[in-house]
Design a protein around this motif. Structure first.
Motif, PDB file in Angstrom:
ATOM      1  N   TYR A 234      52.622  37.722  50.759  1.00  0.00           N
ATOM      2  CA  TYR A 234      53.058  37.908  49.375  1.00  0.00           C
ATOM      3  C   TYR A 234      52.053  37.283  48.415  1.00  0.00           C
ATOM      4  CZ  TYR A 234      55.758  37.322  45.082  1.00  0.00           C
ATOM      5  OH  TYR A 234      56.165  37.344  43.774  1.00  0.00           O
ATOM      6  N   ARG A 238      50.067  39.215  45.516  1.00  0.00           N
ATOM      7  CA  ARG A 238      50.110  38.775  44.117  1.00  0.00           C
ATOM      8  C   ARG A 238      48.699  38.603  43.562  1.00  0.00           C
ATOM      9  NH1 ARG A 238      52.264  39.836  40.555  1.00  0.00           N
ATOM     10  NH2 ARG A 238      51.885  37.900  39.403  1.00  0.00           N
ATOM     11  N   ALA A 241      47.485  41.990  42.794  1.00  0.00           N
ATOM     12  CA  ALA A 241      48.178  42.533  41.629  1.00  0.00           C
ATOM     13  C   ALA A 241      47.617  41.937  40.335  1.00  0.00           C
ATOM     14  CB  ALA A 241      49.677  42.255  41.735  1.00  0.00           C
ATOM     15  N   LEU A 242      47.289  40.651  40.354  1.00  0.00           N
ATOM     16  CA  LEU A 242      46.713  40.023  39.167  1.00  0.00           C
ATOM     17  C   LEU A 242      45.388  40.670  38.794  1.00  0.00           C
ATOM     18  CD1 LEU A 242      47.528  36.272  39.910  1.00  0.00           C
ATOM     19  CD2 LEU A 242      48.449  37.652  38.028  1.00  0.00           C
ATOM     20  N   LEU A 299      50.768  30.210  44.780  1.00  0.00           N
ATOM     21  CA  LEU A 299      51.996  30.682  44.131  1.00  0.00           C
ATOM     22  C   LEU A 299      52.464  29.713  43.051  1.00  0.00           C
ATOM     23  CD1 LEU A 299      53.859  32.129  47.241  1.00  0.00           C
ATOM     24  CD2 LEU A 299      52.777  33.399  45.368  1.00  0.00           C
ATOM     25  N   GLN A 302      49.760  30.827  40.117  1.00  0.00           N
ATOM     26  CA  GLN A 302      49.457  32.192  39.722  1.00  0.00           C
ATOM     27  C   GLN A 302      50.084  32.626  38.400  1.00  0.00           C
ATOM     28  OE1 GLN A 302      51.834  35.016  40.190  1.00  0.00           O
ATOM     29  NE2 GLN A 302      53.536  33.676  40.766  1.00  0.00           N
ATOM     30  N   HIS A 303      51.162  31.981  37.958  1.00  0.00           N
ATOM     31  CA  HIS A 303      51.798  32.395  36.708  1.00  0.00           C
ATOM     32  C   HIS A 303      50.971  32.036  35.480  1.00  0.00           C
ATOM     33  CE1 HIS A 303      53.008  28.183  37.190  1.00  0.00           C
ATOM     34  NE2 HIS A 303      53.144  28.151  35.889  1.00  0.00           N
ATOM     35  N   TYR A 345      49.969  45.659  48.674  1.00  0.00           N
ATOM     36  CA  TYR A 345      51.314  45.853  48.078  1.00  0.00           C
ATOM     37  C   TYR A 345      52.361  45.429  49.104  1.00  0.00           C
ATOM     38  CZ  TYR A 345      48.823  48.927  44.815  1.00  0.00           C
ATOM     39  OH  TYR A 345      47.947  49.441  43.893  1.00  0.00           O
TER      40      TYR A 345
END
Length: 346
Positions: A234, A238, A241-242, A299, A302-303, A345
């Motif tokens: 995951y 991510r 995806a970023l 994780l 990443q935000h 994905y």
């Protein structure tokens, strides 16, 4: 600067100290110097006990050896400060620009980042029994040793055709003319591991140490943070995806200023040393645990990568994106060494 780079820097300092007469050794110089995270009471980013190990052969107190080495390490490329703690531990604080060098190295090497030559010139031959976990673990060990420069050949008395479903390949079948060692002798799996599918099955067999029982379906199939395989994959998804989202925003990855992500930077810097140690100790579980730690660190970070709301893209966002890209690269490369896919994905 990675731990491997820092280890070489310390070793060069030892050699200079011997060369200019500041240290006199009654035994051959060490071939390697261990560098690790500081222990309780330590400081900075990394530490080494090299001075304590050399004190006896140098005939000097450990703190005096540490002082000699500190004088030759201060100001070295990538090192901001060198401090002595306890009986003679050397503690290093790295320069911010060394993080830029780390990210550049990861991006340049790609999924080969962490591959090295620690076992170059070694020819290793293993033979394992006809058991699925032995086959999978031996193959993983062989791959880890191969990317450290060794030539490795694996044999088995009789190949089980079912192993192909887990991506296992054996170089030679049949009893060898002379006995060969086992790379490792893990506890055998006690259930139908093939029912998990290739990726989950390999993680179930490789994640525990060889002397521990293999994981079971409840440990590797749920898509929750309690499942280490899911967390690692995951985190990789991510990161990818970023990068896709950043492209839509017109943000490109470029490590232009230091990022406040110490845990993640340390995990990325430790990657080469983890791969080398896993190869030397024939312990694929070390790689799996390191990937979990890297994923957890990513994780938690990443935000912060992309602009939020009306926030304008800045050098900080480009730098965080470069760090996210590097994290995804390390996670994918580590999974590949374990024979596990890293989908973009999930």
């Amino acid at each position: 600067m990675t731990p491997a780079d820092l280890s070489l820097t310390v070793l060069h300092a030892v050699r200079r100290a011997v060369g200019d007469g500041a240290l006199r050794m009654e035994a051959p110089l060490p071939e390697r110097v261990k560098v690790e995270r500081p222990r309780p009471g330590g400081r900075g980013d990394y530490a080494t006990s090299a001075a304590l190990q050399l004190a006896g052969v140098a005939g000097l107190p450990a703190r005096r050896v540490a002082e000699v080495l500190r004088d030759r390490l201060a100001g070295a490329p990538g090192i901001e400060a060198v401090e002595i703690t306890g009986p003679g531990f050397l503690n290093f604080t790295l320069r911010g620009d060394s993080h830029a060098q780390l990210i550049a190295r990861v991006r340049e090497r790609g999924d080969r980042y962490g591959h090295g030559s620690a076992l170059a010139g070694q020819i290793l031959q293993y033979h394992h029994r006809r058991e699925v976990r032995a086959a999978v673990v031996t193959q993983a060990v062989a791959r880890l040793q191969t990317v450290q420069g060794a030539l490795v050949r694996v044999g088995c008395d009789a190949v089980d055709p079912a192993w192909a479903a887990l991506g296992v390949r054996v170089d030679a079948e049949g009893a060898p003319p002379t006995p060969l060692p086992e790379a490792v002798r893990p506890l055998p799996v006690t259930y139908d591991v093939y029912a998990l599918g290739r990726d989950a099955a390999r993680w179930a067999l490789l994640r525990p140490a060889a002397h521990d029982r293999a994981l079971e379906a409840r440990d590797v199939l749920p898509q929750t943070e309690a499942n280490g395989l899911f967390t690692v994959r995951y985190a990789h998804a991510r990161a990818r995806a970023l990068l896709r989202n950043a492209a839509q925003l017109g943000v490109t990855a470029a490590y232009e200023e230091d990022v406040d992500a110490g845990r993640l930077l340390t995990a990325l810097g430790d990657h080469p040393a983890v791969l080398e140690a896993a190869a030397r100790h024939r312990a694929s579980d070390r790689v799996a645990r390191h990937l979990e730690a890297t994923a957890d660190a990513f994780l938690g970070f990443q935000h912060t990568v992309l602009p939020l709301g009306d926030e304008k893209p800045s050098a900080a966002h480009r730098s965080r994106l470069a760090l996210a890209e590097a994290a995804g690269t390390v996670l994918a490369g580590g999974l590949a060494l374990l024979g596990i896919s890293a989908p973009d994905y999930l």
